[in-house]
Design an enzyme around this catalytic site. Structure first.
Site, mmCIF file in Angstrom:
data_model
loop_
_atom_site.group_PDB
_atom_site.id
_atom_site.type_symbol
_atom_site.label_atom_id
_atom_site.label_comp_id
_atom_site.label_asym_id
_atom_site.label_seq_id
_atom_site.Cartn_x
_atom_site.Cartn_y
_atom_site.Cartn_z
ATOM 1 N N LYS A 197 -12.417 1.192 -14.649
ATOM 2 C CA LYS A 197 -12.773 -0.178 -14.238
ATOM 3 C C LYS A 197 -13.123 -1.014 -15.458
ATOM 4 N N TYR B 135 -13.748 7.251 -13.590
ATOM 5 C CA TYR B 135 -13.543 6.147 -12.642
ATOM 6 C C TYR B 135 -14.171 4.862 -13.189
ATOM 7 N N TYR C 188 -18.479 -5.135 -7.134
ATOM 8 C CA TYR C 188 -19.112 -4.815 -5.855
ATOM 9 C C TYR C 188 -20.261 -3.825 -6.067
ATOM 10 N N ARG D 52 -28.501 14.552 -6.966
ATOM 11 C CA ARG D 52 -27.066 14.744 -7.214
ATOM 12 C C ARG D 52 -26.807 14.403 -8.682
ATOM 13 N N SER E 243 -16.523 -2.972 -10.073
ATOM 14 C CA SER E 243 -17.597 -2.211 -9.449
ATOM 15 C C SER E 243 -18.874 -2.298 -10.271
ATOM 16 N N ASN F 29 -18.355 11.391 0.575
ATOM 17 C CA ASN F 29 -19.249 11.426 -0.591
ATOM 18 C C ASN F 29 -20.383 10.422 -0.422
ATOM 19 N N ASN F 30 -20.044 9.269 0.210
ATOM 20 C CA ASN F 30 -20.989 8.163 0.280
ATOM 21 C C ASN F 30 -21.978 8.333 1.434
ATOM 22 N N ASP G 81 0.839 -1.188 0.000
ATOM 23 C CA ASP G 81 0.000 0.000 0.000
ATOM 24 C C ASP G 81 0.882 1.250 0.000
ATOM 25 N N GLY H 210 -25.709 12.869 -11.992
ATOM 26 C CA GLY H 210 -25.058 11.585 -12.292
ATOM 27 C C GLY H 210 -25.639 10.421 -11.523
ATOM 28 N N ASP I 277 4.115 2.062 -4.070
ATOM 29 C CA ASP I 277 3.088 2.285 -5.082
ATOM 30 C C ASP I 277 3.019 1.029 -5.956
ATOM 31 N N PHE J 138 -0.498 4.172 0.995
ATOM 32 C CA PHE J 138 -1.174 4.966 2.030
ATOM 33 C C PHE J 138 -1.649 6.329 1.521
HETATM 34 P P1 NAD Z 1 -9.740 2.640 -0.254
HETATM 35 O O1 NAD Z 1 -9.334 3.929 -0.861
HETATM 36 O O2 NAD Z 1 -10.172 2.574 1.156
HETATM 37 O O3 NAD Z 1 -8.574 1.548 -0.427
HETATM 38 C C1 NAD Z 1 -7.684 1.599 -1.509
HETATM 39 C C2 NAD Z 1 -6.286 1.410 -0.936
HETATM 40 O O4 NAD Z 1 -5.369 1.408 -1.999
HETATM 41 C C3 NAD Z 1 -5.885 2.542 0.022
HETATM 42 O O5 NAD Z 1 -5.283 1.989 1.173
HETATM 43 C C4 NAD Z 1 -4.873 3.356 -0.784
HETATM 44 O O6 NAD Z 1 -3.876 3.946 0.036
HETATM 45 C C5 NAD Z 1 -4.287 2.288 -1.689
HETATM 46 N N1 NAD Z 1 -3.783 2.789 -2.968
HETATM 47 C C6 NAD Z 1 -4.407 3.612 -3.844
HETATM 48 N N2 NAD Z 1 -3.635 3.817 -4.920
HETATM 49 C C7 NAD Z 1 -2.499 3.073 -4.740
HETATM 50 C C8 NAD Z 1 -1.320 2.849 -5.495
HETATM 51 N N3 NAD Z 1 -1.127 3.456 -6.683
HETATM 52 N N4 NAD Z 1 -0.375 2.025 -4.998
HETATM 53 C C9 NAD Z 1 -0.554 1.411 -3.791
HETATM 54 N N5 NAD Z 1 -1.638 1.587 -3.016
HETATM 55 C C10 NAD Z 1 -2.594 2.409 -3.500
HETATM 56 O O7 NAD Z 1 -10.882 2.052 -1.209
HETATM 57 P P2 NAD Z 1 -11.848 0.798 -0.973
HETATM 58 O O8 NAD Z 1 -13.220 1.340 -0.725
HETATM 59 O O9 NAD Z 1 -11.244 -0.155 -0.029
HETATM 60 O O10 NAD Z 1 -11.859 0.167 -2.439
HETATM 61 C C11 NAD Z 1 -10.915 -0.814 -2.778
HETATM 62 C C12 NAD Z 1 -11.137 -1.171 -4.229
HETATM 63 O O11 NAD Z 1 -12.499 -1.567 -4.407
HETATM 64 C C13 NAD Z 1 -10.903 0.006 -5.181
HETATM 65 O O12 NAD Z 1 -10.260 -0.483 -6.360
HETATM 66 C C14 NAD Z 1 -12.306 0.484 -5.517
HETATM 67 O O13 NAD Z 1 -12.370 1.052 -6.811
HETATM 68 C C15 NAD Z 1 -13.081 -0.796 -5.450
HETATM 69 N N6 NAD Z 1 -14.510 -0.578 -5.150
HETATM 70 C C16 NAD Z 1 -14.861 0.118 -4.025
HETATM 71 C C17 NAD Z 1 -16.229 0.343 -3.770
HETATM 72 C C18 NAD Z 1 -16.666 1.129 -2.564
HETATM 73 O O14 NAD Z 1 -17.826 1.611 -2.555
HETATM 74 N N7 NAD Z 1 -15.837 1.281 -1.554
HETATM 75 C C19 NAD Z 1 -17.198 -0.145 -4.634
HETATM 76 C C20 NAD Z 1 -16.791 -0.854 -5.759
HETATM 77 C C21 NAD Z 1 -15.429 -1.070 -6.008
HETATM 78 C C1 WQD Z 2 -26.021 6.064 -2.281
HETATM 79 C C2 WQD Z 2 -27.385 6.748 -2.291
HETATM 80 C C3 WQD Z 2 -27.363 8.965 -3.213
HETATM 81 C C4 WQD Z 2 -24.908 10.726 -0.027
HETATM 82 C C5 WQD Z 2 -20.833 5.141 -5.199
HETATM 83 C C6 WQD Z 2 -20.021 5.169 -6.458
HETATM 84 C C7 WQD Z 2 -19.800 3.769 -6.962
HETATM 85 C C8 WQD Z 2 -19.233 2.899 -5.871
HETATM 86 C C9 WQD Z 2 -20.100 2.944 -4.630
HETATM 87 C C10 WQD Z 2 -16.846 2.689 -6.236
HETATM 88 C C11 WQD Z 2 -27.661 7.510 -3.575
HETATM 89 C C12 WQD Z 2 -27.745 9.000 -1.727
HETATM 90 C C13 WQD Z 2 -25.623 9.840 -0.807
HETATM 91 C C14 WQD Z 2 -25.603 11.780 0.636
HETATM 92 C C15 WQD Z 2 -27.658 10.987 -0.295
HETATM 93 N N1 WQD Z 2 -17.899 3.263 -5.569
HETATM 94 N N2 WQD Z 2 -26.977 9.972 -0.932
HETATM 95 N N3 WQD Z 2 -26.959 11.874 0.477
HETATM 96 O O1 WQD Z 2 -23.488 6.763 -5.607
HETATM 97 O O2 WQD Z 2 -24.578 4.473 -5.224
HETATM 98 O O3 WQD Z 2 -22.103 4.621 -5.481
HETATM 99 O O4 WQD Z 2 -20.204 4.323 -4.232
HETATM 100 O O5 WQD Z 2 -16.897 1.825 -7.036
HETATM 101 O O6 WQD Z 2 -18.917 3.836 -8.062
HETATM 102 O O7 WQD Z 2 -20.767 5.869 -7.435
HETATM 103 O O8 WQD Z 2 -23.176 5.484 -3.409
HETATM 104 O O9 WQD Z 2 -23.268 6.181 -1.064
HETATM 105 O O10 WQD Z 2 -22.707 7.937 -2.826
HETATM 106 O O11 WQD Z 2 -25.045 7.055 -2.644
HETATM 107 O O12 WQD Z 2 -28.887 11.109 -0.429
HETATM 108 O O13 WQD Z 2 -24.982 12.628 1.351
HETATM 109 O O14 WQD Z 2 -27.426 7.709 -1.232
HETATM 110 O O15 WQD Z 2 -28.137 9.874 -3.967
HETATM 111 O O16 WQD Z 2 -29.037 7.372 -3.884
HETATM 112 P P1 WQD Z 2 -23.440 5.400 -4.992
HETATM 113 P P2 WQD Z 2 -23.477 6.721 -2.432
#
Ligand code: NAD
Ligand code: WQD
Length: 331
Positions: A152, A148, A176, A291, A124, A197-198, A31, A293, A58, A33
């Site tokens: 993927k 993004y 996921y 929001r 994703s 954001n989430n 990682d 998108g 990295d 970090f």
């Molecule tokens: P996160 O940001 O918590 O974890 C990613 C980790 O990778 C972090 O520890 C970061 O420091 C490390 N990292 C990033 N770029 C790097 C690089 N170039 N070299 C080495 N380390 C690096 O994210 P997460 O939520 O745990 O997601 C993990 C994976 O799952 C990501 O690829 C993300 O796109 C995917 N994913 C996440 C979600 C979600 O909602 N969290 C949903 C679908 C897919």
């Molecule tokens: C969930 C719902 C919002 C925040 C995102 C990425 C996706 C994946 C997962 C990486 C939606 C609503 C949210 C807030 C709200 N990440 N909301 N107020 O957008 O489904 O997915 O995370 O792969 O790529 O797009 O997740 O948690 O942002 O939103 O009303 O302050 O909650 O409109 O309906 P999303 P989210």
């Protein structure tokens, strides 16, 4: 043999590490970090009682990755490392393609040079774009509406070509849906920097008084209560899905894409109510404009995961909320 977990100090990777170690597997975390804290690794050792070797690098440092594969006798890789914020990707496309696509290419080059062919990739549900039908199965058309999601999609297509080139590659892309929740210990969880954001981390910060109220992005969607519907999956269910995917990939050359979701949709207001039950406190919220998108509904058909991996999600929304809250209080 050992599993390399790139991005293993991150939200999902750290939870996967706890499951792998509990199953008696050996892991090494790599990682940089950029979106996590080195203290996560110490906490993983506390949770599991197992050593968690760490390579601070990295993933684009190909020589370092190759050396790690060699030194630790790695036979499989789970690739989490990358950038994941949709909004940020629109303003920083070069950074996202660099970290996600270039990072994956460097990893593949290192794996090829060290003859490591087993890969589980973090994809994703965002690769499905705005769903044409629900629930979404793996045959649903793929598309991207932001850098993004496009990164993927490009990586999935690249991995298909890699798997076609040689039977030595065994690749699974896990798509996921919406990972939420935290480990029961309360020691690890989603740790977003700045304003989340989430939905879930934001609600958690409202529940603990860190933020005053939740903005609900739209109540005019064609859903049960007008708010957005998503397939929220407990991160520990997701982690167990990765353990199952590692077992699957060991015996299945080629390329597979598999949804990891519950198959159930939950609206924003339903999630807010669940969080109020978990916290015993109201979550002040106000409906505002949609929001840009956002899509109305997105939830998985998890049949293929059950058929191929023998896995299905078991944890419900209440556990997602209570574990998130416990982590937020600890944070
Ligand atoms: P996160 O940001 O918590 O974890 C990613 C980790 O990778 C972090 O520890 C970061 O420091 C490390 N990292 C990033 N770029 C790097 C690089 N170039 N070299 C080495 N380390 C690096 O994210 P997460 O939520 O745990 O997601 C993990 C994976 O799952 C990501 O690829 C993300 O796109 C995917 N994913 C996440 C979600 C979600 O909602 N969290 C949903 C679908 C897919
Ligand atoms: C969930 C719902 C919002 C925040 C995102 C990425 C996706 C994946 C997962 C990486 C939606 C609503 C949210 C807030 C709200 N990440 N909301 N107020 O957008 O489904 O997915 O995370 O792969 O790529 O797009 O997740 O948690 O942002 O939103 O009303 O302050 O909650 O409109 O309906 P999303 P989210």
């Amino acid at each position: 043999m050992t599993i390399l977990v790139t991005g293993g100090a991150g939200y999902i990777g750290s939870h996967v590490v706890t499951v792998l170690l509990a199953a008696g597997r050996k892991v090494v975390v790599l990682d940089n970090f950029c979106n996590s804290d080195p203290s996560v690794v110490e906490r993983l050792e506390r949770i599991t009682g197992c050593p968690v070797p760490l390579v601070h690098s990295d993933v684009r440092d190909r020589e370092r990755v190759a050396d790690t594969l060699r030194r630790f006798g790695v036979d499989s890789v789970i690739h989490f490392a990358g950038l994941k914020a949709v909004g940020e990707s629109v303003s920083k496309p070069i950074e996202y393609y660099g970290a996600n696509i270039q990072g994956t290419i460097s990893l593949l080059e290192a794996m090829q040079s060290e003859k490591v062919g087993q890969l589980v990739f973090s994809s994703s549900a965002t690769v499905y774009g705005d769903p044409g039908y629900l629930p979404i199965d793996e045959s649903h058309p793929t598309s991207a509406t932001n850098p993004y999601g496009r990164s993927k999609l490009h990586i999935e297509e690249m991995l298909k070509d890699v798997a076609l080139a040689s039977p030595s590659w065994k690749i699974v892309c896990l798509r996921y849906f919406n990972p939420v929740g935290a480990h029961a210990s309360g020691l690890i969880g989603e740790d977003p920097a700045g304003i989340p954001n989430n939905l879930m981390p934001f609600v958690a910060q409202v529940a603990t008084g860190q933020r005053s109220f939740l903005r609900v992005f739209g109540q005019d969607y064609p859903t049960s209560d007008g708010t957005g519907v998503r397939d929220y999956i407990h991160v520990m269910d997701l982690a167990e899905g990765h353990s199952a995917a590692l077992r699957f990939v060991a015996d299945h050359p080629g390329w597979n894409a598999i949804n990891l979701g519950t198959g159930r949709g939950t609206s924003v207001l339903e999630m807010v109510s669940a969080f109020e039950r978990a916290s015993g406190r109201p979550i002040p919220h106000e409906v505002v404009d949609r929001r840009p998108g956002d899509i109305a509904s997105c939830y998985a058909d998890p049949t293929l995961a059950r058929q191929l991996l023998g896995w299905q999600a078991t944890r419900g929304v209440d556990d997602m909320c209570s574990s998130t809250l416990a982590w937020q209080k600890n944070r």
